[in-house]
Design a protein around this motif. Structure first.
Motif, PDB file in Angstrom:
ATOM      1  N   VAL A 119       0.838  -1.207   0.000  1.00  0.00           N
ATOM      2  CA  VAL A 119       0.000   0.000   0.000  1.00  0.00           C
ATOM      3  C   VAL A 119       0.872   1.257   0.000  1.00  0.00           C
ATOM      4  O   VAL A 119       0.622   2.194  -0.760  1.00  0.00           O
ATOM      5  N   LEU A 120       1.933   1.245   0.812  1.00  0.00           N
ATOM      6  CA  LEU A 120       2.800   2.441   0.856  1.00  0.00           C
ATOM      7  C   LEU A 120       3.457   2.682  -0.498  1.00  0.00           C
ATOM      8  O   LEU A 120       3.552   3.817  -0.965  1.00  0.00           O
ATOM      9  N   CYS A 121       3.861   1.611  -1.144  1.00  0.00           N
ATOM     10  CA  CYS A 121       4.495   1.735  -2.461  1.00  0.00           C
ATOM     11  C   CYS A 121       3.518   2.373  -3.453  1.00  0.00           C
ATOM     12  O   CYS A 121       3.857   3.327  -4.160  1.00  0.00           O
ATOM     13  N   GLU A 122       2.282   1.883  -3.472  1.00  0.00           N
ATOM     14  CA  GLU A 122       1.273   2.425  -4.403  1.00  0.00           C
ATOM     15  C   GLU A 122       0.949   3.883  -4.067  1.00  0.00           C
ATOM     16  O   GLU A 122       0.749   4.711  -4.952  1.00  0.00           O
ATOM     17  N   ALA A 123       0.936   4.214  -2.766  1.00  0.00           N
ATOM     18  CA  ALA A 123       0.646   5.600  -2.361  1.00  0.00           C
ATOM     19  C   ALA A 123       1.782   6.522  -2.810  1.00  0.00           C
ATOM     20  O   ALA A 123       1.539   7.620  -3.333  1.00  0.00           O
ATOM     21  N   ILE A 124       3.034   6.058  -2.661  1.00  0.00           N
ATOM     22  CA  ILE A 124       4.186   6.872  -3.076  1.00  0.00           C
ATOM     23  C   ILE A 124       4.132   7.113  -4.586  1.00  0.00           C
ATOM     24  O   ILE A 124       4.346   8.232  -5.061  1.00  0.00           O
ATOM     25  N   LYS A 125       3.795   6.067  -5.341  1.00  0.00           N
ATOM     26  CA  LYS A 125       3.681   6.219  -6.807  1.00  0.00           C
ATOM     27  C   LYS A 125       2.594   7.250  -7.138  1.00  0.00           C
ATOM     28  O   LYS A 125       2.765   8.077  -8.026  1.00  0.00           O
ATOM     29  N   ASP A 158      -9.851   2.536  -2.961  1.00  0.00           N
ATOM     30  CA  ASP A 158     -10.474   2.936  -4.243  1.00  0.00           C
ATOM     31  C   ASP A 158      -9.677   4.068  -4.890  1.00  0.00           C
ATOM     32  O   ASP A 158      -9.401   4.047  -6.085  1.00  0.00           O
ATOM     33  N   ASP A 159      -9.270   5.049  -4.088  1.00  0.00           N
ATOM     34  CA  ASP A 159      -8.485   6.168  -4.648  1.00  0.00           C
ATOM     35  C   ASP A 159      -7.202   5.650  -5.287  1.00  0.00           C
ATOM     36  O   ASP A 159      -6.779   6.118  -6.336  1.00  0.00           O
ATOM     37  N   LEU A 160      -6.574   4.653  -4.643  1.00  0.00           N
ATOM     38  CA  LEU A 160      -5.291   4.142  -5.143  1.00  0.00           C
ATOM     39  C   LEU A 160      -5.478   3.107  -6.245  1.00  0.00           C
ATOM     40  O   LEU A 160      -4.505   2.731  -6.917  1.00  0.00           O
ATOM     41  N   GLU A 161      -6.752   2.664  -6.428  1.00  0.00           N
ATOM     42  CA  GLU A 161      -7.053   1.653  -7.469  1.00  0.00           C
ATOM     43  C   GLU A 161      -6.080   0.480  -7.360  1.00  0.00           C
ATOM     44  O   GLU A 161      -5.391   0.142  -8.313  1.00  0.00           O
ATOM     45  N   ILE A 162      -6.044  -0.118  -6.144  1.00  0.00           N
ATOM     46  CA  ILE A 162      -5.078  -1.205  -5.960  1.00  0.00           C
ATOM     47  C   ILE A 162      -5.810  -2.523  -5.722  1.00  0.00           C
ATOM     48  O   ILE A 162      -7.021  -2.545  -5.501  1.00  0.00           O
TER      49      ILE A 162
END
Ligand SMILES: Cc1cc2nc3c(=O)[nH]c(=O)nc-3n(C[C@H](O)[C@H](O)[C@H](O)COP(=O)(O)OP(=O)(O)OC[C@H]3O[C@@H](n4cnc5c(N)ncnc54)[C@H](O)[C@@H]3O)c2cc1C
Length: 295
Positions: A103-109, A240-244
């Motif tokens: 999750v942190l990786c996707e948020a950083i991206k 949902d915001d991160l679409e992960i």
């Protein structure tokens, strides 16, 4: 100018553990425990601030946690961070380090451009020191763990001193890089009173939604617009915001389950008199070996 992202965690105050610490499903009963800012993350933020002091740039603090974790983000703003993101969703609950780092990786991206990602070496609750290295792997960037000091930054490279057994080593790395930071790397600067006054009203989307609840005079969009205009809005990112892939998040995405946590109190037993003879000392060593205190 360099852009830094600092990963900060709100942790249970393990020096103040009482009552039911764990829930039936093996996750931590965070709502029952006083929460504090993980100290090594404060030092990580201090290193990011020192980079900005020397070379200019911006600092964004990021935390994945329950809604009340925005408290540590406000503290980051008090220390000098330029902006902050709350990554929160019930689907993230019970995450082990694999799920947390995903999750942190996707948020950083999603947050975008960065030259440095700073993390504490370790969080005082899980104590795994895994999230930093795992996040760097997922971002596919170099990592330097056990950072003691950033010696120099030039164009797209940085020279970093890291602690190793019995000494230290100096590494040169290309940017972007993820650094995990040791608690002795720096003394975190105190909150600036001016910034506390300026940012104590900063709110996440969830906190603004709470304000709107039951108050027909308030409209969330207008409130968000107003808080954003005053640089007091803490953007909140959900799954949902991160679409992960939610299957890789929270307890669903966690192969590791914490089985049990218990407080271990080391109680001293009655003192034993050791004869100051070779025999006396070797029998003391034998009993220390037998008690697995030595060896
Ligand atoms: C007693 C206990 C034992 C556990 N054991 C394990 C285990 O063996 N394996 C496992 O996979 N999980 C384990 N967990 C779960 C683990 O705590 C969580 O996955 C946690 O979110 C991250 O691991 P950590 O606390 O060890 O962090 P660490 O890996 O020690 O954290 C290092 C750094 O990563 C950053 N970071 C960590 N979490 C966040 C966050 N949520 N938001 C922003 N930055 C963050 C911070 O900068 C932090 O200093 C355990 C939890 C508990 C309470």
């Amino acid at each position: 100018m360099y852009t830094s992202i600092v990963l900060v965690k709100q942790v249970p105050d393990t020096s103040n553990i009482s009552g039911q610490v764990m829930k039936e499903d093996g996750t931590v009963n965070r709502s029952k425990l006083p929460a504090v800012f993980n100290f090594e993350d404060r030092v990580a933020l201090e290193l990011a601030l020192q980079i900005r002091d020397r070379f200019g740039g911006t600092i964004t603090a990021v935390t994945m946690g329950p809604p009340r974790a925005s408290d540590v983000l406000r503290e980051c703003l008090y220390m000098g961070a330029d902006s902050a993101y709350l990554i929160t969703d019930r689907k993230f609950a019970g995450a082990d380090t694999l799920a947390t780092s995903y999750v942190l990786c996707e948020a950083i991206k999603r947050i975008g451009i960065y030259d440095f990602v700073f993390a504490g070496r370790q969080a005082i609750d899980g104590d795994t020191a895994q999230v930093g290295p795992q996040t760097a792997e997922k971002l596919d960037i170099p990592q330097v763990t056990y950072t003691e000091a950033i010696l120099d930054v030039r164009d797209r490279t940085a020279r970093v001193r890291r602690k190793i057994e019995g000494g230290y080593e100096i590494l040169e790395t290309t940017l972007p890089v993820l650094l995990t930071v040791l608690k002795d790397a720096a003394i975190p600067r105190p909150f600036s009173a001016k910034r506390v006054m300026a940012f104590k009203g900063a709110k996440s989307l969830l906190e603004l939604e709470k304000m709107v609840e039951g108050n027909s005079l308030l409209y969330i969009d207008k409130l968000v617009h107003e808080y954003r205009g005053r640089s007091l809005f803490i953007p909140t990112l959900t799954a949902d915001d991160l679409e992960i892939d939610v299957g890789r998040c929270g307890i669903r995405g966690s192969p590791t389950k914490v089985h049990k946590v218990e407080s271990v109190v080391l109680a001293g037993s009655s003192p034993a008199k050791i004869e100051n003879t070779t025999a006396g000392i070797s029998s003391m060593i034998d009993s220390l070996l037998a008690d697995k205190i030595l060896g």
